[in-house]
Scaffold this active site. Structure first.
Site, PDB file in Angstrom:
ATOM      1  N   PHE A   7       0.802  -1.216   0.000  1.00 61.45           N
ATOM      2  CA  PHE A   7       0.000   0.000   0.000  1.00 61.45           C
ATOM      3  C   PHE A   7       0.839   1.272   0.000  1.00 61.45           C
ATOM      4  CE2 PHE A   7       0.726  -0.582   4.581  1.00 61.45           C
ATOM      5  CZ  PHE A   7       1.055   0.711   4.990  1.00 61.45           C
ATOM      6  N   LYS A  16      -1.073  -7.770  -8.547  1.00 60.18           N
ATOM      7  CA  LYS A  16      -2.046  -7.639  -7.455  1.00 60.18           C
ATOM      8  C   LYS A  16      -1.608  -6.492  -6.547  1.00 60.18           C
ATOM      9  CE  LYS A  16      -2.566  -8.731  -3.376  1.00 60.18           C
ATOM     10  NZ  LYS A  16      -3.352  -7.541  -2.905  1.00 60.18           N
ATOM     11  N   GLU A  37      -5.202  -3.815  -1.639  1.00 61.75           N
ATOM     12  CA  GLU A  37      -6.623  -3.494  -1.657  1.00 61.75           C
ATOM     13  C   GLU A  37      -6.926  -2.183  -0.932  1.00 61.75           C
ATOM     14  OE1 GLU A  37      -5.981  -6.219   1.915  1.00 61.75           O
ATOM     15  OE2 GLU A  37      -5.167  -5.908  -0.109  1.00 61.75           O
ATOM     16  N   SER A  79       5.810  -6.723   4.336  1.00 61.54           N
ATOM     17  CA  SER A  79       6.428  -6.970   5.635  1.00 61.54           C
ATOM     18  C   SER A  79       7.254  -8.249   5.592  1.00 61.54           C
ATOM     19  CB  SER A  79       5.357  -7.082   6.719  1.00 61.54           C
ATOM     20  OG  SER A  79       4.581  -8.261   6.519  1.00 61.54           O
ATOM     21  N   CYS A 111       9.701   1.649   3.480  1.00 65.67           N
ATOM     22  CA  CYS A 111      10.650   0.622   3.893  1.00 65.67           C
ATOM     23  C   CYS A 111      12.059   1.186   3.987  1.00 65.67           C
ATOM     24  CB  CYS A 111      10.616  -0.568   2.942  1.00 65.67           C
ATOM     25  SG  CYS A 111      11.202  -0.201   1.273  1.00 65.67           S
TER      26      CYS A 111
END
Length: 496
Positions: free
Chosen positions: A149, A173, A176, A226, A281
């Site tokens: 995200f 993908k 969401e 993660s 990150c």
């Protein structure tokens, strides 16, 4: 209410699962859309489309592929403000930061435009008598990209342009939580002339991820997220026989030596600690101050933080909200844990008054001093605007602290001593190092990736590693027979 579906075979389509998730504007807390969550059946439809397209796309000339990439680059460049607005509306980062994200993605597109040079092989004449050898690289087929995200544009663009330019078809993908930017990219790729099915987008959660990891037609998986999920993706996909690059979490350290320019270091700590609300990150979350400069450095950082505006990213603020209410609550719980553990909250982000809707997902920049290595605010990746200061007595203690950490994504050292900087970049066990640069994200023609628990797999993102990941090497040894030669020889072939 807007319903966000998938992009399969060149058009937006609905899904079959009946499951949906909510998309929010983080600055207002209001629901703005629902996104369909793909079933395994939806994923299979997308993969089938990619399989059909891959067979023709791999045979498309390099000239055709690069023409599409150049056209796509022009569309993204012309519409970068629109893309930044979509990022801010669903992720929450301020517009200037969103524009920077788009720019870094553009750099990878531009690198992918040079794919003919990146795919060049070698040729050796007469490796044996009248025998020649040459190498080449060929696409894998269908690959999957699973993006997070926090960078809904940049991370997909780390992978998709290189994969497509190399002749693969991609099933993407996105998260969401902020899916709209990925769908725009897919539509613009199609507008640029990309064959239907070469890029498909499926929105979803773990069900969609597992379907991609298990599908036999998927040859490789690129993932960013993660560390626990990266480890899961790596283990499950490699067990299914796939090539994997899974980029995980981080605890990035910024070491400040006593001879450093403290104003430069303070600016860098604020910029790298609180940009994008710490949801990077590559954010600096641990500042290692080598005494005796800690008191002065902390004071300078605190003074700069006092001038930061937290609020709606469309209002010219410095830092926006966190991406969801649940994530804001999680980060806030770490602030509470830090106080309970005895760290000193120099600036407490829970007290912020935001320039935005009171229902937004707010937490202001937070600065802790006197943090120790056993505290959860140090050991865990918080992924929020929380900067922890650890005090050490020497350069050697600083390096030992960084190297003892299980993560190895990025690090920085601030010093005016060239010898110390050179020693640090040699000794530190981290994949990306900055010298007086707080966020050492490499340019697109180098590769991005960490060490230790920050990376699962052998190859990093974009750059030469990206090309190698999305292709397979092949060596051809050939002899065109001269009529003067022939005969049977059962001996082992030798180079003569």
């Amino acid at each position: 209410m807007n319903l966000i579906g998938h992009f399969i075979d060149g058009k937006r389509v609905g899904g079959s699962s009946g499951r949906r998730s909510e998309v929010f504007d983080p600055a207002t807390g209001r629901r703005t859309a629902q996104v369909e969550l793909a079933s395994a059946t939806d994923v299979a439809v997308a993969v089938e489309s990619a399989e059909r397209a891959a067979r023709a796309w791999r045979d498309a000339s390099l000239a055709k592929r690069t023409a599409v990439l150049f056209a796509f680059r022009e569309l993204v460049h012309a519409r970068r403000d629109q893309l930044a607005e979509v990022i801010t509306a669903e992720h929450g980062k301020v517009l200037a930061d969103a524009a920077g994200e788009v720019q870094r993605g553009l750099e990878v597109i531009e690198y992918a435009c040079g794919i003919p040079s990146a795919l060049r092989g070698g040729y050796s004449e007469n490796v044996s008598t009248e025998v020649d050898s040459y190498s080449l690289r060929q696409p894998l087929g269908v690959v999957a990209v699973i993006s997070p995200f926090n960078f809904p544009v940049m991370v997909p663009l780390w992978f998709v342009p290189v994969a497509v330019a190399a002749g693969n078809a991609v099933v993407l993908k996105p998260s969401e939580k902020d899916p709209s930017a990925a769908l725009l990219l897919a539509e613009w790729f199609a507008e640029a002339g990309l064959r239907d099915g070469v890029l498909n987008v499926v929105n979803g959660d773990k069900e969609a991820v597992d379907a991609l990891l298990e599908h036999p037609a998927i040859k490789a998986v690129s993932f960013v997220g993660s560390t626990p999920v990266a480890r899961y993706v790596y283990q499950r996909a490699t067990m299914a026989g796939k090539r994997v690059q899974a980029l995980g979490g981080a605890k990035n350290h910024m070491v400040v030596l006593p001879d450093a320019d403290l104003d430069l270091a303070a600016d860098a700590a604020v910029n790298a600690g609180f940009g994008s609300a710490g949801e990077r990150c590559m954010a600096i979350s641990a500042l290692v101050a080598v005494e005796p400069i800690a008191d002065e450095l902390v004071a300078r950082i605190a003074r700069r933080m006092a001038g930061l505006r937290t609020g709606d990213g469309r209002r010219g603020c410095d830092m926006g909200p966190l991406v969801t209410a649940a994530h804001a609550d999680r980060v806030r719980s770490y602030v509470e844990a830090g106080v309970a553990a005895g760290a000193v909250p120099v600036v407490d982000g829970r007290e912020v008054t935001p320039d935005g809707d009171p229902d937004g997902f707010w937490l202001g920049p937070t600065l802790f001093d006197h943090v120790t290595p056993e505290m959860s605010i140090y050991t865990d990746e918080i992924f929020g605007p929380v900067l922890s200061v650890l005090r050490v007595g020497s350069y050697d203690e600083a390096v030992a602290l960084v190297n003892a950490n299980p993560y190895g994504n990025g690090t920085a050292i601030f010093t005016n001593d060239g010898g110390a900087a050179r020693r640090y970049q040699h000794e530190v066990e981290v994949g990306m190092v900055g010298v007086n640069v707080p966020i050492p994200v490499p340019m697109a023609y180098y590769s991005f990736g960490g060490w230790k628990s920050s990376l699962f797999g052998d190859l990093h993102a974009h750059g030469p590693d990206g090309v190698a990941f999305f292709t397979r090497g092949k060596v051809v040894t050939s002899r065109w027979l001269d009529p003067r030669h022939g005969g049977v020889n059962l001996g082992f072939p030798t180079q003569t």
